[in-house]
Structures are given as structure tokens and as C-alpha cells.
Write a protein that holds these residues in place. Structure first.
Motif, PDB file in Angstrom:
ATOM      1  N   GLN A 128      47.993   1.606  63.377  1.00 26.87           N
ATOM      2  CA  GLN A 128      47.221   2.646  62.690  1.00 26.87           C
ATOM      3  C   GLN A 128      45.762   2.594  63.136  1.00 26.87           C
ATOM      4  O   GLN A 128      45.142   1.528  63.107  1.00 26.87           O
ATOM      5  N   LEU A 129      45.244   3.747  63.504  1.00 31.83           N
ATOM      6  CA  LEU A 129      43.822   3.881  63.813  1.00 31.83           C
ATOM      7  C   LEU A 129      43.258   4.926  62.843  1.00 31.83           C
ATOM      8  O   LEU A 129      43.082   6.091  63.199  1.00 31.83           O
ATOM      9  N   PRO A 130      42.986   4.530  61.590  1.00 34.08           N
ATOM     10  CA  PRO A 130      42.623   5.507  60.566  1.00 34.08           C
ATOM     11  C   PRO A 130      41.222   6.072  60.803  1.00 34.08           C
ATOM     12  O   PRO A 130      40.328   5.346  61.228  1.00 34.08           O
ATOM     13  N   THR A 131      41.062   7.356  60.538  1.00 36.50           N
ATOM     14  CA  THR A 131      39.753   7.991  60.721  1.00 36.50           C
ATOM     15  C   THR A 131      39.249   8.664  59.444  1.00 36.50           C
ATOM     16  O   THR A 131      38.250   9.357  59.481  1.00 36.50           O
ATOM     17  N   THR A 132      39.974   8.519  58.341  1.00 38.59           N
ATOM     18  CA  THR A 132      39.440   8.997  57.060  1.00 38.59           C
ATOM     19  C   THR A 132      39.322   7.812  56.116  1.00 38.59           C
ATOM     20  O   THR A 132      40.028   6.804  56.274  1.00 38.59           O
ATOM     21  N   LEU A 133      38.433   7.970  55.133  1.00 38.00           N
ATOM     22  CA  LEU A 133      38.279   6.928  54.133  1.00 38.00           C
ATOM     23  C   LEU A 133      39.558   6.806  53.307  1.00 38.00           C
ATOM     24  O   LEU A 133      39.985   5.719  52.943  1.00 38.00           O
ATOM     25  N   LEU A 134      40.187   7.953  53.038  1.00 42.82           N
ATOM     26  CA  LEU A 134      41.418   7.937  52.252  1.00 42.82           C
ATOM     27  C   LEU A 134      42.506   7.118  52.937  1.00 42.82           C
ATOM     28  O   LEU A 134      43.350   6.518  52.280  1.00 42.82           O
ATOM     29  N   ALA A 135      42.460   7.073  54.263  1.00 45.38           N
ATOM     30  CA  ALA A 135      43.501   6.358  55.001  1.00 45.38           C
ATOM     31  C   ALA A 135      43.442   4.852  54.784  1.00 45.38           C
ATOM     32  O   ALA A 135      44.351   4.132  55.177  1.00 45.38           O
ATOM     33  N   HIS A 136      42.381   4.334  54.123  1.00 41.74           N
ATOM     34  CA  HIS A 136      42.412   2.903  53.771  1.00 41.74           C
ATOM     35  C   HIS A 136      43.575   2.678  52.806  1.00 41.74           C
ATOM     36  O   HIS A 136      44.178   1.616  52.776  1.00 41.74           O
ATOM     37  N   ASP A 137      43.874   3.707  52.025  1.00 42.84           N
ATOM     38  CA  ASP A 137      44.975   3.652  51.068  1.00 42.84           C
ATOM     39  C   ASP A 137      46.315   3.752  51.806  1.00 42.84           C
ATOM     40  O   ASP A 137      47.197   2.901  51.654  1.00 42.84           O
ATOM     41  N   SER A 138      46.443   4.782  52.654  1.00 41.71           N
ATOM     42  CA  SER A 138      47.743   5.012  53.280  1.00 41.71           C
ATOM     43  C   SER A 138      48.074   3.982  54.359  1.00 41.71           C
ATOM     44  O   SER A 138      49.229   3.856  54.752  1.00 41.71           O
ATOM     45  N   SER A 139      47.064   3.238  54.850  1.00 34.42           N
ATOM     46  CA  SER A 139      47.363   2.276  55.914  1.00 34.42           C
ATOM     47  C   SER A 139      47.935   0.966  55.378  1.00 34.42           C
ATOM     48  O   SER A 139      48.363   0.119  56.145  1.00 34.42           O
ATOM     49  N   VAL A 140      47.934   0.786  54.054  1.00 28.72           N
ATOM     50  CA  VAL A 140      48.517  -0.413  53.453  1.00 28.72           C
ATOM     51  C   VAL A 140      49.717  -0.008  52.610  1.00 28.72           C
ATOM     52  O   VAL A 140      49.636   0.969  51.865  1.00 28.72           O
ATOM     53  N   GLY A 141      50.801  -0.721  52.742  1.00 26.08           N
ATOM     54  CA  GLY A 141      51.949  -0.452  51.877  1.00 26.08           C
ATOM     55  C   GLY A 141      53.182  -0.043  52.642  1.00 26.08           C
ATOM     56  O   GLY A 141      54.294  -0.136  52.136  1.00 26.08           O
ATOM     57  N   GLY A 142      52.993   0.433  53.869  1.00 24.86           N
ATOM     58  CA  GLY A 142      54.150   0.697  54.718  1.00 24.86           C
ATOM     59  C   GLY A 142      54.923   1.958  54.402  1.00 24.86           C
ATOM     60  O   GLY A 142      55.995   2.183  54.961  1.00 24.86           O
ATOM     61  N   LYS A 143      54.401   2.804  53.505  1.00 25.90           N
ATOM     62  CA  LYS A 143      55.112   4.059  53.226  1.00 25.90           C
ATOM     63  C   LYS A 143      54.795   5.077  54.312  1.00 25.90           C
ATOM     64  O   LYS A 143      53.627   5.385  54.560  1.00 25.90           O
ATOM     65  N   VAL A 144      55.826   5.583  54.954  1.00 26.52           N
ATOM     66  CA  VAL A 144      55.657   6.612  55.982  1.00 26.52           C
ATOM     67  C   VAL A 144      56.654   7.730  55.686  1.00 26.52           C
ATOM     68  O   VAL A 144      57.665   7.497  55.028  1.00 26.52           O
ATOM     69  N   GLY A 145      56.366   8.931  56.165  1.00 27.77           N
ATOM     70  CA  GLY A 145      57.326   9.986  55.904  1.00 27.77           C
ATOM     71  C   GLY A 145      56.771  11.378  56.099  1.00 27.77           C
ATOM     72  O   GLY A 145      55.619  11.562  56.494  1.00 27.77           O
ATOM     73  N   VAL A 146      57.626  12.347  55.815  1.00 20.37           N
ATOM     74  CA  VAL A 146      57.254  13.757  55.939  1.00 20.37           C
ATOM     75  C   VAL A 146      57.646  14.484  54.650  1.00 20.37           C
ATOM     76  O   VAL A 146      58.336  13.926  53.787  1.00 20.37           O
ATOM     77  N   ASN A 147      57.192  15.725  54.542  1.00 19.14           N
ATOM     78  CA  ASN A 147      57.501  16.546  53.374  1.00 19.14           C
ATOM     79  C   ASN A 147      58.782  17.340  53.599  1.00 19.14           C
ATOM     80  O   ASN A 147      59.202  17.580  54.731  1.00 19.14           O
ATOM     81  N   HIS A 148      59.383  17.766  52.503  1.00 19.01           N
ATOM     82  CA  HIS A 148      60.512  18.697  52.527  1.00 19.01           C
ATOM     83  C   HIS A 148      60.021  19.964  51.821  1.00 19.01           C
ATOM     84  O   HIS A 148      59.159  19.867  50.940  1.00 19.01           O
ATOM     85  N   PRO A 149      60.554  21.147  52.194  1.00 21.73           N
ATOM     86  CA  PRO A 149      60.104  22.362  51.491  1.00 21.73           C
ATOM     87  C   PRO A 149      60.201  22.236  49.966  1.00 21.73           C
ATOM     88  O   PRO A 149      59.431  22.859  49.238  1.00 21.73           O
ATOM     89  N   LEU A 150      61.103  21.395  49.472  1.00 23.26           N
ATOM     90  CA  LEU A 150      61.258  21.265  48.024  1.00 23.26           C
ATOM     91  C   LEU A 150      60.425  20.131  47.424  1.00 23.26           C
ATOM     92  O   LEU A 150      60.459  19.921  46.208  1.00 23.26           O
ATOM     93  N   GLY A 151      59.695  19.393  48.245  1.00 24.20           N
ATOM     94  CA  GLY A 151      58.883  18.331  47.639  1.00 24.20           C
ATOM     95  C   GLY A 151      58.131  17.507  48.661  1.00 24.20           C
ATOM     96  O   GLY A 151      58.613  17.279  49.772  1.00 24.20           O
ATOM     97  N   LYS A 152      56.931  17.046  48.240  1.00 24.74           N
ATOM     98  CA  LYS A 152      56.086  16.226  49.111  1.00 24.74           C
ATOM     99  C   LYS A 152      56.701  14.842  49.314  1.00 24.74           C
ATOM    100  O   LYS A 152      57.248  14.262  48.374  1.00 24.74           O
ATOM    101  N   ASN A 153      56.590  14.313  50.508  1.00 24.11           N
ATOM    102  CA  ASN A 153      57.009  12.942  50.836  1.00 24.11           C
ATOM    103  C   ASN A 153      58.462  12.641  50.441  1.00 24.11           C
ATOM    104  O   ASN A 153      58.776  11.529  50.045  1.00 24.11           O
ATOM    105  N   MET A 154      59.338  13.644  50.535  1.00 23.32           N
ATOM    106  CA  MET A 154      60.721  13.440  50.101  1.00 23.32           C
ATOM    107  C   MET A 154      61.568  12.735  51.160  1.00 23.32           C
ATOM    108  O   MET A 154      62.664  12.268  50.873  1.00 23.32           O
ATOM    109  N   ILE A 155      61.086  12.685  52.405  1.00 22.29           N
ATOM    110  CA  ILE A 155      61.850  12.061  53.483  1.00 22.29           C
ATOM    111  C   ILE A 155      60.969  10.977  54.089  1.00 22.29           C
ATOM    112  O   ILE A 155      59.852  11.275  54.530  1.00 22.29           O
ATOM    113  N   GLY A 156      61.452   9.739  54.086  1.00 22.48           N
ATOM    114  CA  GLY A 156      60.572   8.715  54.629  1.00 22.48           C
ATOM    115  C   GLY A 156      61.215   7.353  54.684  1.00 22.48           C
ATOM    116  O   GLY A 156      62.420   7.203  54.511  1.00 22.48           O
ATOM    117  N   ALA A 157      60.388   6.372  54.921  1.00 25.99           N
ATOM    118  CA  ALA A 157      60.873   5.006  55.082  1.00 25.99           C
ATOM    119  C   ALA A 157      59.743   4.040  54.739  1.00 25.99           C
ATOM    120  O   ALA A 157      58.592   4.451  54.560  1.00 25.99           O
TER     121      ALA A 157
END
Ligand code: NAD
Ligand code: ZN
Length: 364
Positions: A128-157
Motif C-alpha cells: 500500500q502506498l496511501p496518499t490520503t489521510l483517511l487511508a491510514h484507516d484503510s491500510s490497517v486491518g486487511g479488508k479489501v473489496g469492491v461494491n455491489h449495486p445493492l450495497g457498499k463493500n459487499m464483495i471482498g476478502a
């Protein structure tokens, strides 16, 4: 400066500081990455023109083979069809299982490129090469994924990065509203797990808003440290991790009720944190703390009150539909004292309604 995150899958370093992208080859080498391993840089079309060349050049100068691919700079890039396009780029570049994905950007790129790494050939390494301050949050925890038309972050690992390299110089080009939004999650991490960090944020608010590199480095590391501690104690959701949701029950409802894009995520969470602090007071769980929370968020340029056009009925309905609500009662992460938050179930509607009334009033 460095923080090590220990997870069941692996432990990995988070490097934070000014000018770190120049040191990428050293950091890769330290981690045992030889230049024979192919790399694919994933970025978006706002961050790419600013930083992709620099990153690619420093790596190719040291003999690395680095492909690159860019996605539109929007939440709408977190889709399965975008993932397929990125997969095509990796196959065409001849990426094999020894390869690695470099995610250069904010949380959108991190989540998308991280999921690409989790799924490509059943999983390859990513950095990870984060470029936003918010990404300090998303870079820890290992949650990755994409959205589905019916819901945010519904597909991931869950897929942990091999390392995180956070060059705080990139924050200088981040729009002011995104900076504030990122500080909302920094405040959250302080508030849920580190009372001294809250005082430190109060003392250094001016330097932090001006993005002083030493202060932002420290704020990012301390924020990551709180998140890493919570996550390592409770890796795959369940109990403790719920405290990371502080401010988010009201915040998520507010994002939806106001119409996505009206509030940024951090802005909605800021209002949510004030509300959930008021709710803690209302339920007698903590001493009066909401004024302190509100002053701190205002110092970072964040909103702390509900806009007049957001209706209570809609907020309540959205919170009721939230996966955490059970049988008419609500579940929240609520403060006991500064630095300590607890999951509280069975919160009835009455106190929540009174909290929304107060959150609608003028701030002091
Ligand atoms: P983002 O990635 O959309 O970035 C915000 C905007 O700023 C984009 O337009 C981007 O191009 C631009 N930008 C980024 N860095 C820049 C820079 N240095 N200079 C100039 N412009 C820059 O948004 P974000 O707030 O970083 O992340 C939000 C996403 O993160 C959401 O999709 C959310 O679901 C996800 N997220 C994930 C986790 C997790 O645990 N995986 C946690 C929190 C949020
Ligand atoms: Zn959040």
C-alpha cells in the motif's frame, strides 16, 4: 518512522514519513523483494499524474519491472467490472504468482487493488502506498473489496499487505475537505483507544491542520497503532472490532439520508461521533464529553451538527435497517470515558430520538 502490525497471516511494517517514495527500492530490498519480481502499479487518474511517474521511475532505475494501470478517481471504480479490467492488465503484463501489486492512492485504490491482489491467481503480494489521510484507516486491518449495486463493500476478502509506505509529502496536494475528512478517523482512533492521543491532538491542532510533516507522521502512526491493536485482538470481526464503528451508525445513516456525496464519509462520521457521544451522556454511560468532542472536530474544519434538510424519520429508518440493529433496539459503540468505548446493545428509540433533537440544535 515505523510501526509493525501483527496479524495471524503475517506481520508487516507501516513506514510513515516525508520523502519515503524515494526510498522505496531500499524498503523493498529490506523486505527481501528482488527486482526479478514483476510489479503492477494501480492508481487513479488524479493521483497518477501527480505521483505515478516518480514511483515508477525510482523503481525502474533500480532494475524493477513495473507496469501501471489507472482507474477513474471515484468510488464507482470499486466494481467487479473494474476488477476484471485490472486482471486483464496483469495477465497481459505477464504477472505471475511472484509478482506484487502496488496500490498508489486513497481508500478506493487501496480496496480495489488490494482485492485484485487477493484474487489474482488466488492471491499475490501487495504494497500500500496511501496518499490520503483517511487511508491510514484503510491500510490497517486487511479488508479489501469492491461494491455491489445493492450495497457498499459487499464483495471482498481479508488480505494483508506486505508493507505500507506512507509518504506524507503527498498530503500537500490533497484537497482541504479530504484532509478534514481524514482527520475525522484520526480523532475516532484517538477517542476509542488513547486518551493521551486526544490531548495531543488538541494541543497540536494548528500544526496538524497545516500538515506539518512531523506532526502528521505522528498522528498517522498513533492512529494506525490504535486500529492495529483493536484489529489484532479481534481479527475477523465479532466483538471488539465493533468499537471501530464509533460514530458510524449515525454516520452511515447520515451519508445515505443526505444523499451520497453531500457529506464526505469523514464529515458524516464527525457528526455521528458527536451524536454518539451525546447518546452516551443521555444513557448515563459517561460524563459530559460531547462539547470536547465537538470542539476538537471543529478545529479540524469538520461539521458537528445535522443539516436541517435531513429528516429524523429517515435516519431512524436507515439505522433500523443497519445490519447491527436487532428487534427494534439499536446497537452502538458508545463512550465510557475519553479513550474507552464499549459496544452497547438494546438501546431504545427514545434516547436516540432525544439525541437527534440535540444534534440538530446549534453548537455551543
Ligand atoms: P479516495 O480514494 O476516493 O480519495 C479521495 C479523492 O482524493 C480522490 O478523488 C483521489 O483521487 C484524490 N486523492 C487521493 N490522494 C490524493 C493526493 N495525495 N493529492 C490529490 N488528490 C488525491 O477516498 P478515501 O477517502 O481515501 O477512501 C475512501 C474509500 O476507502 C471508500 O471506498 C471506503 O469504503 C474505503 N475504506 C476502506 C477501509 C478498509 O478498512 N478497507 C476503511 C475505511 C475506508
Ligand atoms: Zn470510517
Amino acid at each position: 518512522r515505523t510501526l509493525t502490525v501483527d496479524t495471524r497471516a503475517r506481520s508487516y511494517p507501516i513506514y510513515v514519513g516525508a520523502g519515503l517514495f524515494k526510498r522505496l527500492p531500499d524498503l523493498l530490498e529490506e523486505a527481501g523483494w528482488d527486482s526479478g519480481r514483476p510489479l503492477m502499479l494501480v492508481t487513479d487518474d488524479r493521483v497518477g499524474p501527480l505521483y505515478a511517474d516518480q514511483v515508477q521511475r525510482v523503481l525502474t532505475d533500480h532494475g524493477y519491472r513495473v507496469g501501471s494501470v489507472s482507474v477513474p478517481a471515484t468510488e464507482q471504480s470499486k466494481t467487479l467490472s473494474q476488477l476484471e479490467e485490472l486482471t486483464t492488465a496483469c495477465i497481459q503484463a505477464g504477472m505471475d504468482r511472484s509478482g506484487g501489486i502496488l496500490a498508489l492512492g486513497g481508500g478506493v485504490v487501496g480496496d480495489l487493488a488490494g482485492f485484485l491482489a487477493a484474487s489474482y491467481m488466488r492471491g499475490i503480494s501487495f504494497i500500500q502506498l496511501p496518499t490520503t489521510l483517511l487511508a491510514h484507516d484503510s491500510s490497517v486491518g486487511g479488508k479489501v473489496g469492491v461494491n455491489h449495486p445493492l450495497g457498499k463493500n459487499m464483495i471482498g476478502a481479508f488480505h494483508q499487505p506486505s508493507m505500507v509506505v506512507f509518504d506524507v509529502e503527498t498530503l500537500n496536494t490533497l484537497p482541504a475537505r479530504q484532509v478534514s475528512s481524514g482527520y475525522a478517523e484520526v480523532v475516532k482512533h484517538a477517542w476509542i483507544g488513547d486518551a493521551d492521543f486526544v490531548s495531543w491532538l488538541e494541543e497540536n491542532r494548528d500544526g496538524l491542520t497545516n500538515l506539518d510533516p512531523d506532526l502528521t507522521t505522528e498522528a498517522i502512526l498513533r492512529g494506525c497503532a490504535v486500529k492495529a491493536k483493536v484489529v489484532s485482538q479481534d481479527e475477523e470481526e465479532a466483538g471488539l472490532r465493533a468499537i471501530l464503528n464509533y460514530g458510524h451508525t449515525i454516520g452511515h445513516a447520515l451519508e445515505a439520508a443526505a444523499g451520497y456525496g453531500t457529506y464526505t464519509h469523514g464529515e458524516a462520521v464527525a457528526v455521528g461521533m458527536v451524536g454518539e457521544t451525546m447518546l452516551g451522556e443521555e444513557l448515563g454511560l459517561c460524563a459530559p464529553l460531547a462539547d470536547r468532542m465537538e470542539a476538537l472536530l471543529q478545529a479540524f474544519g469538520l461539521p458537528t451538527r445535522l443539516r436541517a434538510d435531513v429528516r429524523d424519520a429517515e435516519l431512524l429508518e436507515l439505522m433500523r435497517r443497519d445490519k447491527k440493529a436487532q428487534q427494534g433496539a439499536f446497537t452502538f459503540a458508545l463512550p465510557r470515558e475519553v479513550g474507552r468505548v464499549e459496544r452497547v446493545t438494546g438501546v431504545p428509540e427514545g434516547p436516540l430520538q432525544r439525541t437527534l433533537d440535540r444534534l440538530r440544535g446549534d453548537s455551543g
